[in-house]
Write an enzyme that holds these catalytic residues in place. Structure first.
Site, PDB file in Angstrom:
ATOM      1  N   SER A   1       5.144   5.452   8.880  1.00  0.00           N
ATOM      2  CA  SER A   1       4.585   5.055   7.443  1.00  0.00           C
ATOM      3  C   SER A   1       5.539   5.459   6.364  1.00  0.00           C
ATOM      4  O   SER A   1       6.487   6.624   6.511  1.00  0.00           O
ATOM      5  CB  SER A   1       3.206   5.934   7.403  1.00  0.00           C
ATOM      6  OG  SER A   1       3.057   5.833   6.086  1.00  0.00           O
TER       7      SER A   1
ATOM      8  N   ASN B   1       4.622   6.200   3.419  1.00  0.00           N
ATOM      9  CA  ASN B   1       3.838   6.688   2.493  1.00  0.00           C
ATOM     10  C   ASN B   1       3.763   8.403   2.641  1.00  0.00           C
ATOM     11  O   ASN B   1       2.855   8.845   1.863  1.00  0.00           O
ATOM     12  CB  ASN B   1       2.413   5.999   2.202  1.00  0.00           C
ATOM     13  CG  ASN B   1       2.778   4.624   1.820  1.00  0.00           C
ATOM     14  OD1 ASN B   1       3.639   4.466   0.995  1.00  0.00           O
ATOM     15  ND2 ASN B   1       2.079   3.795   2.408  1.00  0.00           N
ATOM     16  N   THR B   2       3.989   8.871   3.644  1.00  0.00           N
ATOM     17  CA  THR B   2       4.210  10.345   3.741  1.00  0.00           C
ATOM     18  C   THR B   2       5.947  10.876   3.698  1.00  0.00           C
ATOM     19  O   THR B   2       6.519  10.417   4.518  1.00  0.00           O
ATOM     20  CB  THR B   2       3.642  10.793   5.339  1.00  0.00           C
ATOM     21  OG1 THR B   2       2.257  10.540   5.316  1.00  0.00           O
ATOM     22  CG2 THR B   2       3.787  12.161   5.455  1.00  0.00           C
TER      23      THR B   2
ATOM     24  N   ASN C   1       0.941  -1.165   0.107  1.00  0.00           N
ATOM     25  CA  ASN C   1      -0.001  -0.014   0.122  1.00  0.00           C
ATOM     26  C   ASN C   1       0.909   1.322   0.025  1.00  0.00           C
ATOM     27  O   ASN C   1       1.952   1.231   0.527  1.00  0.00           O
ATOM     28  CB  ASN C   1      -1.034  -0.083   1.170  1.00  0.00           C
ATOM     29  CG  ASN C   1      -0.397   0.698   2.438  1.00  0.00           C
ATOM     30  OD1 ASN C   1      -0.431   1.997   2.573  1.00  0.00           O
ATOM     31  ND2 ASN C   1       0.213  -0.096   3.232  1.00  0.00           N
TER      32      ASN C   1
ATOM     33  N   LYS D   1       5.121   3.618  17.392  1.00  0.00           N
ATOM     34  CA  LYS D   1       5.156   2.591  16.233  1.00  0.00           C
ATOM     35  C   LYS D   1       6.405   2.940  15.503  1.00  0.00           C
ATOM     36  O   LYS D   1       6.640   3.971  14.930  1.00  0.00           O
ATOM     37  CB  LYS D   1       3.759   2.608  15.606  1.00  0.00           C
ATOM     38  CG  LYS D   1       3.787   1.375  14.524  1.00  0.00           C
ATOM     39  CD  LYS D   1       2.377   1.254  14.128  1.00  0.00           C
ATOM     40  CE  LYS D   1       2.225   0.146  12.771  1.00  0.00           C
ATOM     41  NZ  LYS D   1       0.797  -0.070  12.335  1.00  0.00           N
TER      42      LYS D   1
ATOM     43  N   PHE E   1      -2.096   8.034   4.466  1.00  0.00           N
ATOM     44  CA  PHE E   1      -2.896   8.471   5.420  1.00  0.00           C
ATOM     45  C   PHE E   1      -4.125   9.462   4.570  1.00  0.00           C
ATOM     46  O   PHE E   1      -4.613  10.620   5.143  1.00  0.00           O
ATOM     47  CB  PHE E   1      -2.068   9.780   6.184  1.00  0.00           C
ATOM     48  CG  PHE E   1      -1.125   9.147   7.148  1.00  0.00           C
ATOM     49  CD1 PHE E   1      -0.947   7.747   7.416  1.00  0.00           C
ATOM     50  CD2 PHE E   1      -0.124  10.133   7.760  1.00  0.00           C
ATOM     51  CE1 PHE E   1      -0.268   7.461   8.228  1.00  0.00           C
ATOM     52  CE2 PHE E   1       0.732   9.814   8.634  1.00  0.00           C
ATOM     53  CZ  PHE E   1       0.864   8.194   8.816  1.00  0.00           C
TER      54      PHE E   1
ATOM     55  N   ASN F   1       5.557  -1.428  11.496  1.00  0.00           N
ATOM     56  CA  ASN F   1       4.793  -0.900  10.156  1.00  0.00           C
ATOM     57  C   ASN F   1       5.382  -1.855   9.169  1.00  0.00           C
ATOM     58  O   ASN F   1       6.093  -2.598   8.994  1.00  0.00           O
ATOM     59  CB  ASN F   1       5.170   0.742  10.114  1.00  0.00           C
ATOM     60  CG  ASN F   1       3.971   1.525   9.350  1.00  0.00           C
ATOM     61  OD1 ASN F   1       3.434   0.820   8.537  1.00  0.00           O
ATOM     62  ND2 ASN F   1       3.649   2.332  10.134  1.00  0.00           N
TER      63      ASN F   1
HETATM   64  C1  LIG Z   1      -3.784  -0.791   3.542  1.00  0.00           C
HETATM   65  C2  LIG Z   1      -2.871  -0.668   4.755  1.00  0.00           C
HETATM   66  C3  LIG Z   1      -2.891   0.647   5.149  1.00  0.00           C
HETATM   67  C4  LIG Z   1      -2.239   0.983   6.469  1.00  0.00           C
HETATM   68  N1  LIG Z   1      -2.253   2.041   6.967  1.00  0.00           N
HETATM   69  C5  LIG Z   1      -1.648   2.401   8.173  1.00  0.00           C
HETATM   70  C6  LIG Z   1      -1.972   3.444   9.052  1.00  0.00           C
HETATM   71  O1  LIG Z   1      -2.784   4.397   8.729  1.00  0.00           O
HETATM   72  N2  LIG Z   1      -1.176   3.585  10.262  1.00  0.00           N
HETATM   73  C7  LIG Z   1      -0.435   2.699  10.661  1.00  0.00           C
HETATM   74  O2  LIG Z   1       0.150   2.827  11.774  1.00  0.00           O
HETATM   75  N3  LIG Z   1      -0.173   1.472   9.944  1.00  0.00           N
HETATM   76  C8  LIG Z   1      -0.730   1.334   8.868  1.00  0.00           C
HETATM   77  N4  LIG Z   1      -0.694   0.262   8.148  1.00  0.00           N
HETATM   78  C9  LIG Z   1       0.344  -0.955   8.656  1.00  0.00           C
HETATM   79  C10 LIG Z   1      -0.299  -2.028   9.328  1.00  0.00           C
HETATM   80  O3  LIG Z   1      -1.002  -1.247  10.723  1.00  0.00           O
HETATM   81  C11 LIG Z   1       0.740  -2.842   9.807  1.00  0.00           C
HETATM   82  O4  LIG Z   1       1.724  -2.508  10.821  1.00  0.00           O
HETATM   83  C12 LIG Z   1       1.494  -3.747   8.697  1.00  0.00           C
HETATM   84  O5  LIG Z   1       0.479  -4.006   7.574  1.00  0.00           O
HETATM   85  C13 LIG Z   1       2.157  -5.086   9.101  1.00  0.00           C
HETATM   86  O6  LIG Z   1       1.044  -5.985   9.692  1.00  0.00           O
HETATM   87  P1  LIG Z   1       0.162  -6.889   8.742  1.00  0.00           P
HETATM   88  O7  LIG Z   1       1.244  -7.963   8.066  1.00  0.00           O
HETATM   89  O8  LIG Z   1      -0.732  -7.719   9.674  1.00  0.00           O
HETATM   90  O9  LIG Z   1      -0.710  -6.215   7.873  1.00  0.00           O
HETATM   91  C14 LIG Z   1      -1.345  -0.170   7.118  1.00  0.00           C
HETATM   92  C15 LIG Z   1      -1.214  -1.375   6.231  1.00  0.00           C
HETATM   93  C16 LIG Z   1      -2.010  -1.545   5.194  1.00  0.00           C
HETATM   94  C17 LIG Z   1      -1.856  -2.869   4.440  1.00  0.00           C
END
Ligand SMILES: Cc1cc2nc3c(=O)[nH]c(=O)nc-3n(C[C@H](O)[C@H](O)[C@H](O)COP(=O)(O)O)c2cc1C
Length: 352
Positions: free
Chosen positions: A182, A184-185, A117, A215, A121, A244
């Protein structure tokens, strides 16, 4: 009723973001269908004394939380309990609403059970999320609030973004999370430095006694991660969430070269960094492990490496509403097999 495999087959025919909007729509109306909602809570929500613990003054009935990013605007809190989650983390929200990055920005790799992704935000902004939370907080499961800066906020004003968000959400959540990880910012991950972390938590602790966690990203050496986490704890952080998404695009064949990867592909990477942090900090603060988790064996190794709680996002997309129940039930068996009577006794077992 359809099996989740059937639902997934249908949903995976749609663009990932469209599918997410469809899921959000369903999860928004689920609590209004009380009969189905209650049946789902009964079926999926594991509330067991072996899994129950109180952490930073908050009671958790099971250790599986929804990772931030799925419910950015706090519209699906109630449905997450029906899906079996022991707690949910909403956000990441920013002070002002923002649209996020250009589409397409969300990709599935079904074979690898992974997601990529570059959302950036996208959220409705603090005031709308506040209103949504007022409708639901406090709830039967703990709610964490993940906060982040707006993309266009200048470097000098960055701390003020977090300050205003702490004011907005300190009384509408059970804990807060500072997201500076993140990918992405632009330049957000640069805030993962000792000076900013010191300023951040010093400021936060002057405003609120609400638990506030940091985090972190997985793309750094374990030594760097440990130092950053130690600094956060020194200046008042109540816990660490690791990790993350990753910018290691080699983990999935033909991955895009932007955004962050999550899901099964990053499980070992996230675990290794988590364990290094766990070794140093499991008895000094609360640690939450996230990244590529989707089964009880993985949850258990994170607990033994120091995790009090875990979070899952991508795994939920691939495994669906029975995932938390399956994990929690198996986790109870794993704990019993090792002679533990409560999850607390197994936390950090690797280092005892
Ligand atoms: C579509 C998407 C959006 C995410 N948005 C955020 C976010 O806004 N804030 C954040 O701290 N992590 C965000 N994450 C990261 C997840 O919270 C997590 O740390 C990461 O995906 C690893 O866990 P997973 O393998 O179970 O997905 C996002 C992940 C995905 C896939």
């Amino acid at each position: 009723m359809f099996s989740y495999n059937t639902i997934k087959k249908i949903m995976f025919n749609f663009e990932p973001e469209t599918a997410h909007h469809m899921a959000e729509y369903a999860f928004k109306i689920l609590p209004k269908c009380k009969f189905i909602n209650n049946a789902m809570v009964k079926r999926n929500f594991v509330n067991h004394p072996m899994l129950t613990q109180e952490l930073f003054g908050v009671k958790f009935y099971n250790p599986i939380g929804l990772g931030a990013g799925f419910d950015k605007n706090a519209t699906m809190v109630k449905a997450m309990m029906a899906n079996g989650f022991g707690y949910t983390e909403i956000g990441t929200m920013t002070p002002k609403p923002q649209a996020g990055n250009a589409k397409p920005r969300l990709f599935r790799y079904p074979q690898e059970e992974s997601i990529q992704n570059a959302m950036g935000f996208n959220n409705l902004g603090a005031s709308v999320v506040e209103e949504n939370l007022k409708e639901v907080y406090p709830y039967a499961i703990p709610i964490g609030a993940s906060i982040g800066k707006n993309k266009l906020t200048s470097e000098e004003d960055t701390l003020n973004d977090y300050k205003s968000l702490i004011h907005s959400f300190k009384d509408l959540s059970d804990y807060l999370v500072v997201n500076i990880s993140s990918p992405n910012t632009p330049n957000l991950r640069d805030l993962q430095n000792e000076e900013f972390i010191k300023d951040m938590f010093t400021m936060a602790k002057e405003i609120t006694t609400k638990p506030i966690l940091l985090k972190i990203a997985p793309d750094m050496s374990s030594q760097t991660a440990i130092e950053l986490c130690k600094t956060a704890v020194k200046y008042g952080a109540d816990g660490i969430i690791a990790t993350n998404t990753t910018q290691d695009y080699s983990l999935v064949p033909n991955a895009k070269d932007f955004g962050g990867l999550s899901g099964a592909c990053m499980s070992d990477k996230s675990y290794e960094l988590f364990k290094a942090i766990g070794q140093e900090l499991h008895d000094k603060t609360i640690l939450i492990s996230v990244g590529g988790i989707s089964d009880a064996t993985d949850v258990y190794r994170r607990i033994k490496a120091g995790a009090s709680l875990v979070q899952i996002l991508s795994g939920f997309i691939f495994k669906g509403p029975s995932m938390c129940k399956d994990i929690n039930e198996e986790l109870i068996e794993l704990l019993k097999a090792d002679g533990y009577s409560n999850i607390k006794d197994a936390i950090g077992a690797d280092f005892k």
